[in-house]
Design a protein around this motif. Structure first.
Motif, mmCIF file in Angstrom:
data_model
loop_
_atom_site.group_PDB
_atom_site.id
_atom_site.type_symbol
_atom_site.label_atom_id
_atom_site.label_comp_id
_atom_site.label_asym_id
_atom_site.label_seq_id
_atom_site.Cartn_x
_atom_site.Cartn_y
_atom_site.Cartn_z
ATOM 1 N N ILE A 97 0.851 -1.189 0.000
ATOM 2 C CA ILE A 97 0.000 0.000 0.000
ATOM 3 C C ILE A 97 0.889 1.242 0.000
ATOM 4 O O ILE A 97 1.810 1.351 0.814
ATOM 5 N N ASP A 98 0.603 2.152 -0.906
ATOM 6 C CA ASP A 98 1.355 3.409 -1.023
ATOM 7 C C ASP A 98 0.386 4.560 -0.769
ATOM 8 O O ASP A 98 -0.507 4.824 -1.573
ATOM 9 N N TRP A 99 0.533 5.213 0.379
ATOM 10 C CA TRP A 99 -0.345 6.321 0.752
ATOM 11 C C TRP A 99 0.388 7.649 0.608
ATOM 12 O O TRP A 99 1.570 7.756 0.926
ATOM 13 N N ARG A 100 -0.350 8.678 0.192
ATOM 14 C CA ARG A 100 0.222 10.020 0.108
ATOM 15 C C ARG A 100 -0.683 11.003 0.849
ATOM 16 O O ARG A 100 -1.893 10.858 0.854
ATOM 17 N N ASN A 101 -0.073 12.009 1.482
ATOM 18 C CA ASN A 101 -0.803 13.067 2.196
ATOM 19 C C ASN A 101 -1.774 12.506 3.237
ATOM 20 O O ASN A 101 -2.930 12.911 3.331
ATOM 21 N N ILE A 102 -1.287 11.559 4.033
ATOM 22 C CA ILE A 102 -2.118 10.956 5.070
ATOM 23 C C ILE A 102 -2.259 11.923 6.236
ATOM 24 O O ILE A 102 -1.298 12.563 6.654
ATOM 25 N N VAL A 103 -3.464 12.036 6.776
ATOM 26 C CA VAL A 103 -3.714 12.890 7.931
ATOM 27 C C VAL A 103 -3.357 12.122 9.198
ATOM 28 O O VAL A 103 -3.924 11.064 9.472
ATOM 29 N N LEU A 104 -2.413 12.631 9.961
ATOM 30 C CA LEU A 104 -1.951 11.982 11.179
ATOM 31 C C LEU A 104 -1.948 12.974 12.338
ATOM 32 O O LEU A 104 -1.997 14.187 12.130
ATOM 33 N N ALA A 105 -1.879 12.451 13.530
ATOM 34 C CA ALA A 105 -1.772 13.289 14.729
ATOM 35 C C ALA A 105 -0.616 12.768 15.569
ATOM 36 O O ALA A 105 -0.554 11.578 15.860
ATOM 37 N N LEU A 146 3.737 7.275 2.942
ATOM 38 C CA LEU A 146 3.788 6.080 3.759
ATOM 39 C C LEU A 146 3.621 4.866 2.851
ATOM 40 O O LEU A 146 2.645 4.788 2.110
ATOM 41 N N VAL A 147 4.576 3.969 2.909
ATOM 42 C CA VAL A 147 4.526 2.750 2.095
ATOM 43 C C VAL A 147 4.668 1.550 3.036
ATOM 44 O O VAL A 147 5.585 1.496 3.864
ATOM 45 N N THR A 148 3.749 0.610 2.919
ATOM 46 C CA THR A 148 3.813 -0.587 3.755
ATOM 47 C C THR A 148 3.549 -1.824 2.911
ATOM 48 O O THR A 148 2.793 -1.781 1.932
ATOM 49 N N GLU A 157 7.149 2.107 6.175
ATOM 50 C CA GLU A 157 8.055 3.247 6.049
ATOM 51 C C GLU A 157 7.272 4.539 5.878
ATOM 52 O O GLU A 157 6.487 4.692 4.940
ATOM 53 N N GLN A 158 7.480 5.457 6.809
ATOM 54 C CA GLN A 158 6.791 6.748 6.775
ATOM 55 C C GLN A 158 7.823 7.864 6.636
ATOM 56 O O GLN A 158 8.712 8.007 7.474
ATOM 57 N N ASP A 159 7.702 8.634 5.575
ATOM 58 C CA ASP A 159 8.641 9.725 5.295
ATOM 59 C C ASP A 159 10.088 9.245 5.357
ATOM 60 O O ASP A 159 10.967 9.921 5.902
ATOM 61 N N GLY A 160 10.321 8.051 4.831
ATOM 62 C CA GLY A 160 11.670 7.525 4.770
ATOM 63 C C GLY A 160 12.176 6.863 6.027
ATOM 64 O O GLY A 160 13.318 6.396 6.063
ATOM 65 N N VAL A 161 11.359 6.776 7.081
ATOM 66 C CA VAL A 161 11.755 6.152 8.346
ATOM 67 C C VAL A 161 11.024 4.825 8.501
ATOM 68 O O VAL A 161 9.808 4.771 8.366
ATOM 69 N N GLU A 162 11.763 3.757 8.790
ATOM 70 C CA GLU A 162 11.189 2.421 8.939
ATOM 71 C C GLU A 162 10.707 2.204 10.375
ATOM 72 O O GLU A 162 11.453 2.376 11.329
ATOM 73 N N TYR A 163 9.411 1.818 10.508
ATOM 74 C CA TYR A 163 8.823 1.610 11.829
ATOM 75 C C TYR A 163 8.403 0.168 12.080
ATOM 76 O O TYR A 163 7.954 -0.150 13.187
ATOM 77 N N ALA A 164 8.508 -0.712 11.105
ATOM 78 C CA ALA A 164 8.107 -2.106 11.311
ATOM 79 C C ALA A 164 8.951 -2.733 12.408
ATOM 80 O O ALA A 164 10.177 -2.587 12.438
#
Length: 219
Positions: free
Chosen positions: A6-14, A51-53, A84-91
């Motif tokens: 899944i490739d997401w762009r302009n995701i609304v986050l808090a 964000l790409v997962t 990966e969100q904005d180039g940072v891996e969180y898995a």
């Protein structure tokens, strides 16, 4: 077995409140000028640029009829290969801020049915993940008068068991009961995710062992 990407762009986050406080931006963390206590934290929403997962979902079911009833084994496993969100891996970490992302989560269940009686034993598994959400001071030894030890860099794996049983009294009436979290497994201490509750409520249930009873009537 399913593979997803899944490739997401302009995701609304808090962002998390604790993360904002840790950054120390005085325009977002308002403190009482006399006591220094926090009065307001501005946790504005923002658009993540990308964000790409990707990962895998596995499902298996095997059923067998015997003289002692029908037995069914079920397994469901999800594996997160990358988040990966904005180039940072969180898995495999809890550093994403709003949710924890263990690489593996799964369930293994055994069902038994015979006549009007049925039951299920389920094991729930969450794989260990890296603790990225606490300040570095939690991992370094401090003054023993105030600190008894250091926090582990990895949150351990978490396993719970559930039992369910149902009896069909008549065509219309059935009774059922269950014990959720049979061993009363409690969440691990995690003051980084929530300094208020001290556990990761995005992953775990603090209520521990639960007993449930029910009656079903169908017209």
């Amino acid at each position: 077995m399913n593979y997803y990407k899944i490739d997401w762009r302009n995701i609304v986050l808090a962002p998390s409140f604790q993360g904002i406080v840790d950054e120390g931006d005085p325009t977002r963390v308002i403190r009482d000028p006399i006591t220094g206590n926090i009065v307001t934290v501005f946790a504005n929403y923002f658009n993540a640029s990308k964000l790409v997962t990707n990962g895998w979902d596995f499902e298996m079911r095997y059923r067998m009829n015997t003289g002692a009833g029908r037995w069914t084994t079920r397994a469901n496993v999800s594996y997160v290969d990358s988040y990966e969100q904005d180039g940072v891996e969180y898995a495999g970490t809890n550093g994403q801020g709003t949710s924890t992302l263990p690489r593996v989560r799964g369930q293994l269940a055994l069902d038994w049915d015979m006549g009007g009686l049925s039951s299920t034993l389920t094991g729930n598994y969450i794989r260990h993940y890296r603790q990225d959400f606490l300040a570095g001071s939690f991992f370094a030894a401090g003054d023993p008068r105030f600190q008894t030890g250091v926090y582990p860099e990895r949150v351990p794996s978490y396993i719970t068991y559930d039992i369910f049983a149902k009896y069909q009294l008549t065509k219309n009436l059935s009774v059922q009961g269950s014990v959720v979290n049979l061993t009363n497994k409690l969440p691990y201490l995690d003051p980084g995710f929530s300094s208020t509750f001290n556990y990761d409520f995005s992953m775990y249930d603090v209520r521990g062992r639960q007993f449930r009873l029910g009656v079903t009537w169908k017209m």
